[in-house]
Design an enzyme around this catalytic site. Sequence first.
Site, short mmCIF file in Angstrom:
data_model
loop_
_atom_site.label_atom_id
_atom_site.label_comp_id
_atom_site.label_asym_id
_atom_site.label_seq_id
_atom_site.Cartn_x
_atom_site.Cartn_y
_atom_site.Cartn_z
N HIS B 34 0.82 -1.22 0.00
CA HIS B 34 0.00 0.00 0.00
C HIS B 34 0.85 1.26 0.00
CE1 HIS B 34 1.13 -0.92 4.12
NE2 HIS B 34 1.09 0.37 4.33
N HIS B 115 5.22 6.18 -0.96
CA HIS B 115 6.07 5.01 -1.22
C HIS B 115 5.31 3.73 -0.90
CE1 HIS B 115 6.50 5.75 3.09
NE2 HIS B 115 6.76 4.46 3.22
#
Lengths: 170, 170
Positions: B34, B115
């Site tokens: 995620h 990220h």
Amino acid sequence: MKFGIVIFPGKTLQDLANSYRKRYDPHYSLIPPHITLKAPFEANEDEAKTLANKLEDISKRFSPLHIHIPKFSSFHPVNNVIYFKVEPSTEMTDLHEAIDALGYGEATEYSFVPHITLGQRLSDDEHSDVFGSLKMQKMNHDEYVDRFHLLYQLENGSWTVFETFRLGKE
Amino acid sequence: MKFGIVIFPGKTLQDLANSYRKRYDPHYSLIPPHITLKAPFEANEDEAKTLANKLEDISKRFSPLHIHIPKFSSFHPVNNVIYFKVEPSTEMTDLHEAIDALGYGEATEYSFVPHITLGQRLSDDEHSDVFGSLKMQKMNHDEYVDRFHLLYQLENGSWTVFETFRLGKE
């Protein structure tokens, strides 16, 4: 891609279910505790988007569902699955049938037995020990769920939520 | 209860991320790969429902987000986290800021560095070995994401999706 449709119960019940699943369910780390509304089926991403729109239409026709869990139960001798029995309400059965009628995957061959799996793939001895102990315990839980989820499976066997549908939102 | 807000990328990227996470990320079995939009924060269920409504309002103001991953990267020496760098688009930063501005949990103290974590809690030697090898690999991935999710954490540390928000739905 493999998709599935489930209800996640509230956190309290999920935590309780996980206290058993941790020891007895090999799927413990692949998906949170859930009630399966539609067993896994193959679809591509375009089909899934169409399905999601149809599920949204269905969700608007239903009110939040009452969930009553009266006891621990088992599918033995069919298989050694131990679960929280979910009293099948008319509304939940109707929701299951509305989803089934969309025609994705295979139609459900068995009668709908809503449940939250706590243990599976147990040996006969293990099943007998664990269920023998659990069925003596009192279990009586009530809650309302106001949503269900369309999930897809990753290559490692775990499930990611694709979309959430609120029941009776409008 | 602890809540968080994330983007799940498409299945292809999740599968690729998991091939690294399996070895290098202790959170591998707790949550799918995620991009964190809002770090975990405490809220009760009533607050979460209000938050969900506010997130739905926000989601309508945004179009699907372009995600470009140009390379592997690392937060070393701050910490030994290895990740897929996500090129910060204006739209994603705006979405992050809109969510932050709702005032749940603590405001983000650092600049937003989107990220997808691949490894964490690595020893210095392990980090040096793994990142040394990964940064030589080519990585260049593009996709659009059209949804994000509000999650809550169970007692065992795993995360369950509370609700999905489609970007640019209306």
